[in-house]
Design a protein around this motif. Structure first.
Motif, PDB file in Angstrom:
ATOM      1  N   PHE A  29      -6.681   9.421  22.307  1.00 41.85           N
ATOM      2  CA  PHE A  29      -6.989  10.686  22.983  1.00 41.85           C
ATOM      3  C   PHE A  29      -7.025  10.481  24.482  1.00 41.85           C
ATOM      4  N   TYR A  31      -8.452  12.715  27.585  1.00 44.31           N
ATOM      5  CA  TYR A  31      -9.142  13.920  28.035  1.00 44.31           C
ATOM      6  C   TYR A  31      -8.993  14.009  29.546  1.00 44.31           C
ATOM      7  N   HIS A  52     -18.120  19.084  15.861  1.00 45.97           N
ATOM      8  CA  HIS A  52     -17.607  18.878  14.503  1.00 45.97           C
ATOM      9  C   HIS A  52     -18.274  17.640  13.909  1.00 45.97           C
ATOM     10  N   ASP A  54     -17.047  14.236  11.479  1.00 45.65           N
ATOM     11  CA  ASP A  54     -15.820  13.605  11.003  1.00 45.65           C
ATOM     12  C   ASP A  54     -15.788  13.768   9.482  1.00 45.65           C
ATOM     13  N   HIS A 160     -20.880  16.046  16.468  1.00 48.82           N
ATOM     14  CA  HIS A 160     -20.639  15.480  17.795  1.00 48.82           C
ATOM     15  C   HIS A 160     -19.533  16.264  18.500  1.00 48.82           C
ATOM     16  N   ARG A 170     -10.551  10.507  30.640  1.00 43.68           N
ATOM     17  CA  ARG A 170     -11.140   9.579  29.672  1.00 43.68           C
ATOM     18  C   ARG A 170     -10.125   9.314  28.573  1.00 43.68           C
ATOM     19  N   SER A 172      -9.770   7.471  24.689  1.00 40.17           N
ATOM     20  CA  SER A 172     -10.476   6.832  23.573  1.00 40.17           C
ATOM     21  C   SER A 172      -9.459   6.524  22.474  1.00 40.17           C
TER      22      SER A 172
HETATM   23  O1  AKG Z   1     -12.756  10.761  21.694  1.00 42.79           O
HETATM   24  C1  AKG Z   1     -13.814  10.472  21.134  1.00 42.79           C
HETATM   25  O2  AKG Z   1     -14.632   9.694  21.622  1.00 42.79           O
HETATM   26  C2  AKG Z   1     -14.166  11.065  19.798  1.00 42.79           C
HETATM   27  C3  AKG Z   1     -13.207  12.100  19.304  1.00 42.79           C
HETATM   28  C4  AKG Z   1     -13.670  12.696  18.023  1.00 42.79           C
HETATM   29  O3  AKG Z   1     -14.841  12.871  17.786  1.00 42.79           O
HETATM   30  C5  AKG Z   1     -12.696  13.072  16.971  1.00 42.79           C
HETATM   31  O4  AKG Z   1     -11.499  13.156  17.274  1.00 42.79           O
HETATM   32  O5  AKG Z   1     -13.099  13.267  15.812  1.00 42.79           O
END
Ligand code: AKG
Ligand code: FE2
Length: 245
Positions: A29, A31, A52, A54, A160, A170, A172
Motif C-alpha cells: 500500500f 498512502y 474495518h 480483517d 482498525h 506512507r 506498508s
Molecule cells: O496499511 C496498513 O497498515 C494496514 C492496511 C489494512 O488494514 C488493510 O488493508 O486491511
C-alpha cells in the motif's frame, strides 16, 4: 496459535483446510499525504483506509516509519494505522462494556511486524470458548469436580483504519493469511457482542464498519446454525461489494 486456542499443535491447519495459501494475499500500500491530494478531493474523502476488521485468520503488517526522530514538540506526525480500543491505563473491563473506546495509534517500532487477528480466527476462537463453557457447565451439573479446563478469553479482531498524514506519505506491506476457500465459517452464536459488533448490527445494510462478521451472521438462521457459505464464498461477496474510487 493452536496451543493458544487450547488445542493440540497442528489443530489450526486442519480447521483451516488446505489451500489457504492460494487465496492469501500480500499487498503493498502507498498512502499519499493529505496535502498532496488534488484540491478537488474533499477532506471527508481523504481516507487512508476506512474502519474495518480483517477477514481472514491473521494479518502481518510491516509499516514504514512515519514520524520524524526529532525531539521537538509537534514533531510527531498524525496519521497511520490506528485501532479501536481502550487507551493504555483505561479501566480493566472497559472494552467489554463498550466504554471508553477510542482510536489508538499503532506506533512504528524498529524491526517489528504487527500481527493482527482476523474475523475468521476470532470466530473460531469464540466457538471454542463457548464449547469449553458448555462442557464446564455440563461438568458442574453432573457434579464433577471444578473441571480441568482453564477458562479462556476469545481472540478479538479489532476494528482498525489508516489515516493520512498531512505531510508524509506512507508505505506498508500487508500479508493477509486466509484459511482455505472451502473452510466452513465457524458458528459463534450472538452472545457477547462487543462495541463494533453492536454497531455493525445496528446499521442494517449501511454497516458502520466493514467486517466479515456482520454479513456472515446475517446468513444464519434463528438458532445460530452454521452458515451454508464457506469462507471463500463470503470473501468473494465482500470483494464484490468493495467499490473502487
Ligand atoms: O496499511 C496498513 O497498515 C494496514 C492496511 C489494512 O488494514 C488493510 O488493508 O486491511
Ligand atoms: Fe486491515
Amino acid at each position: 496459535l493452536s496451543l493458544a486456542l487450547g488445542r493440540e499443535e497442528g489443530w489450526l491447519e486442519e480447521a483451516c483446510g488446505e489451500g489457504g495459501e492460494r487465496i492469501s494475499l500480500l499487498r503493498a500500500f502507498h498512502y499519499m499525504s493529505s496535502s498532496s491530494l488534488p484540491p478537488s478531493v474533499p477532506p471527508s474523502r481523504a481516507l487512508g483506509s476506512s474502519p474495518h476488521t480483517d477477514w481472514g485468520l491473521f494479518t502481518i503488517i510491516l509499516q514504514q516509519r512515519q514520524e520524524s526522530t526529532g525531539e521537538e514538540e509537534g514533531d510527531e506526525e498524525e496519521g497511520g494505522l490506528q485501532f479501536r480500543g481502550r487507551p493504555q491505563g483505561a479501566r480493566v473491563g472497559a472494552r467489554e462494556e463498550g466504554e471508553e473506546m477510542e482510536w489508538v495509534r499503532v506506533p512504528w517500532v524498529a524491526e517489528t511486524l504487527i500481527v493482527n487477528c482476523g474475523d475468521f480466527l476470532a470466530m473460531l476462537s469464540e466457538r471454542l470458548v463457548a464449547e469449553g463453557k458448555a462442557r464446564a457447565g455440563r461438568g458442574r451439573e453432573e457434579g464433577r469436580e471444578g473441571g480441568t479446563e482453564k477458562e479462556r478469553r476469545p481472540f478479538h479482531s479489532p476494528v482498525h483504519r489508516v489515516t493520512l498524514s498531512p505531510s508524509r506519505d506512507r508505505t506498508s506491506l500487508v500479508f493477509f493469511f486466509y484459511p482455505s476457500y472451502d473452510a466452513p465459517m465457524p458458528a459463534t452464536g450472538r452472545e457477547g457482542l462487543r462495541e463494533e459488533r453492536r454497531e455493525v448490527g445496528r446499521g442494517g445494510k449501511g454497516h458502520k464498519y466493514n467486517t466479515l462478521r456482520g454479513e456472515s451472521e446475517e446468513t444464519r438462521g434463528e438458532g445460530g446454525e452454521a452458515s451454508p457459505l464457506t469462507f471463500g464464498e463470503h470473501l468473494a461477496r465482500k470483494w464484490a461489494g468493495v467499490k473502487s474510487s
